[in-house]
Scaffold this active site. Sequence first.
Site, mmCIF file in Angstrom:
data_model
loop_
_atom_site.group_PDB
_atom_site.id
_atom_site.type_symbol
_atom_site.label_atom_id
_atom_site.label_comp_id
_atom_site.label_asym_id
_atom_site.label_seq_id
_atom_site.Cartn_x
_atom_site.Cartn_y
_atom_site.Cartn_z
ATOM 1 N N HIS A 18 0.454 -1.087 -0.248
ATOM 2 C CA HIS A 18 -0.035 -0.024 -0.191
ATOM 3 C C HIS A 18 0.692 1.179 -0.078
ATOM 4 C CE1 HIS A 18 -4.071 -1.581 1.619
ATOM 5 N NE2 HIS A 18 -4.074 -2.018 -0.344
ATOM 6 N N LYS A 42 -16.409 -8.732 10.788
ATOM 7 C CA LYS A 42 -14.346 -9.290 10.357
ATOM 8 C C LYS A 42 -13.651 -8.413 11.788
ATOM 9 C CE LYS A 42 -10.677 -8.274 7.028
ATOM 10 N NZ LYS A 42 -10.568 -7.789 5.457
ATOM 11 N N ARG A 91 -3.415 -7.054 -6.448
ATOM 12 C CA ARG A 91 -2.212 -7.898 -6.933
ATOM 13 C C ARG A 91 -2.173 -8.555 -8.188
ATOM 14 N NH1 ARG A 91 -2.958 -7.813 -0.932
ATOM 15 N NH2 ARG A 91 -1.968 -6.805 0.517
ATOM 16 N N SER A 128 -2.694 -10.227 2.594
ATOM 17 C CA SER A 128 -2.542 -9.158 3.430
ATOM 18 C C SER A 128 -2.843 -10.045 4.560
ATOM 19 C CB SER A 128 -3.639 -8.459 4.059
ATOM 20 O OG SER A 128 -3.426 -7.484 3.028
#
Length: 149
Positions: A18, A42, A91, A128
């Site tokens: 990032h 989450k 990505r 991630s």
Amino acid sequence: MKKRALFSGTFDPFTVGHYALIKRALCFTGEIVIAIGVNYEKKTVYPLEERLCMIRKIYTKEPRVSVMSYDMLTVDFAGEIKADFLLRGVRNIHDFEFEKNLADINRKLAGMETVILISEPEYEHVSSSLVRELIHYKKDIIHLIPVTT
């Protein structure tokens, strides 16, 4: 008139790639708001306030980057902060297809354009979630985290 971009997500400071995306985006826009979406379901390694603080430290020397949280639809928040466009990073090809579809939806529903930047090649296969897992198990991940160097 300088443009303002909204870079949104539920990412934490260890989301690889990032920092490089933000630096590239600052070459063509005036200001970037990094906004962490509040997702109560989450689970993340760090609580929201800690993530905000850590990410702010990363960009402390960049006056054109601000960091905040939001608890609404992304396009609604973009309108609230007067963002000109959404900024997203990908990505790999699977990420790109997902982001492209999401960009089409945002354009149709809210008239909000999205700029999709491709991550640097070295981050293509690093997720991630992998980094968060490595942190959890106290593995040496410094080589995976360019934002802390």
